[in-house]
Design an enzyme around this catalytic site. Structure first.
Site, mmCIF file in Angstrom:
data_model
loop_
_atom_site.group_PDB
_atom_site.id
_atom_site.type_symbol
_atom_site.label_atom_id
_atom_site.label_comp_id
_atom_site.label_asym_id
_atom_site.label_seq_id
_atom_site.Cartn_x
_atom_site.Cartn_y
_atom_site.Cartn_z
ATOM 1 N N GLU A 235 82.051 6.362 25.750
ATOM 2 C CA GLU A 235 80.593 6.336 25.773
ATOM 3 C C GLU A 235 80.126 5.209 26.686
ATOM 4 O O GLU A 235 80.803 4.190 26.848
ATOM 5 C CB GLU A 235 80.017 6.120 24.369
ATOM 6 C CG GLU A 235 80.197 7.294 23.423
ATOM 7 C CD GLU A 235 79.280 8.464 23.728
ATOM 8 O OE1 GLU A 235 78.379 8.318 24.582
ATOM 9 O OE2 GLU A 235 79.487 9.529 23.120
ATOM 10 N N CYS A 236 78.933 5.385 27.252
ATOM 11 C CA CYS A 236 78.397 4.394 28.179
ATOM 12 C C CYS A 236 77.655 3.268 27.474
ATOM 13 O O CYS A 236 77.245 2.298 28.103
ATOM 14 C CB CYS A 236 77.448 5.066 29.166
ATOM 15 S SG CYS A 236 75.981 5.777 28.373
ATOM 16 N N GLY A 237 77.448 3.400 26.166
ATOM 17 C CA GLY A 237 76.706 2.382 25.438
ATOM 18 C C GLY A 237 75.376 2.882 24.925
ATOM 19 O O GLY A 237 74.807 2.327 23.977
#
Length: 265
Positions: A235-237
């Protein structure tokens, strides 16, 4: 820093569980209807991936007008930016584009953060290009709930998600209408309804993120295997704990500032 307060309906865990039990058997179009009548400040958040494009088309077909939040990381493929323009032209949604704080283009981002920040500190990068702009968007637009294109079949942290989730700490409600769909269902819908899609999909990509961390997917690989290949990152955050991301960002910035101070001394 924008306020974290998000004016939303208050649901407890038992209510969310009940809602998810009811929505789990519904079609995406029915979930979109439910979201539309339930929340008076509903947005679609998308980077114009296949699932997001399906949702845009379904909303348009159902005559539901939902404004769109697009986080321009300044590192998207040109093909993604072109798709954003084509989608807006076709569906006529109100498009709210948010960029990293204080940066109008990639050159400005490099001037502020240096070259290849994602290699030097991916936490600061993710916070700067996704987390902070998203939080700013939710605050300024007073978003109560957002539609996302996340699906369980994308695996990783998404494998166990529900149709409706509440973001820990902030109260923002995230609705995942296609949670139970597969990539094949998404692709079939795109083709059957002639929905605009990223031309990179015709070149072997399935999940398209920033140009520097995305590659085509090989036969037999998971749909998101082309994202952050070679790392354990999934996930990118944007869909992680906001406060944990914020704390990591602050700690990294403090460390960097201390290092600069020592060097200067």
């Amino acid at each position: 820093m924008p306020s974290l307060a998000t004016p939303v309906l208050q649901f407890d865990e038992s209510q969310i569980e009940h809602i998810n039990q009811r929505l789990a058997t519904m079609q995406p179009s029915q979930i979109l209807d439910w979201a539309h009548v339930t929340f008076d400040s509903l947005f679609q958040e998308t980077a114009f991936g296949p699932s997001g494009n399906v949702i845009s088309d379904m909303l348009s077909t159902q005559g539901i007008s939902v404004p769109v939040i697009f986080l321009d990381t300044l590192h998207h493929f040109d093909e993604t930016l072109d798709l954003a323009r084509r989608s807006q032209q076709r569906y006529k949604f109100k498009l709210h584009t948010y960029k990293p704080d204080g940066c109008v283009d990639r050159a400005a981002f490099v001037a502020k953060h240096g070259d290849e920040l994602w290699k030097r500190d991916d936490t600061v990068y993710d916070y700067s290009v996704k987390v902070e702009p998203a939080r700013r968007a939710y605050s300024e637009l007073r978003a109560r709930a957002v539609l996302t294109g996340r699906r369980k079949s994308q695996k990783g942290d998404r494998a166990t998600m529900q149709v409706v989730e509440i973001e820990k700490g902030t109260g923002l409600i995230k609705i995942n209408p296609l949670a139970n769909w597969t990539f094949d269902q998404v692709w079939s819908y795109l083709r059957a309804h002639e929905v605009p899609y990223n031309v990179l999909l015709d070149q072997g990509y399935k999940s398209v993120g920033d140009y520097h961390s995305t590659r085509p997917v090989k036969e037999g690989e998971d749909e998101r295997a082309g994202r952050w290949a070679g790392s354990e990152k999934t996930e990118c955050g944007l869909h992680k704990d906001y406060f944990a991301m914020r704390a990591a960002f602050v700690a990294s910035q403090k460390k960097q500032n201390n290092s600069i101070a020592v060097t200067a001394a």
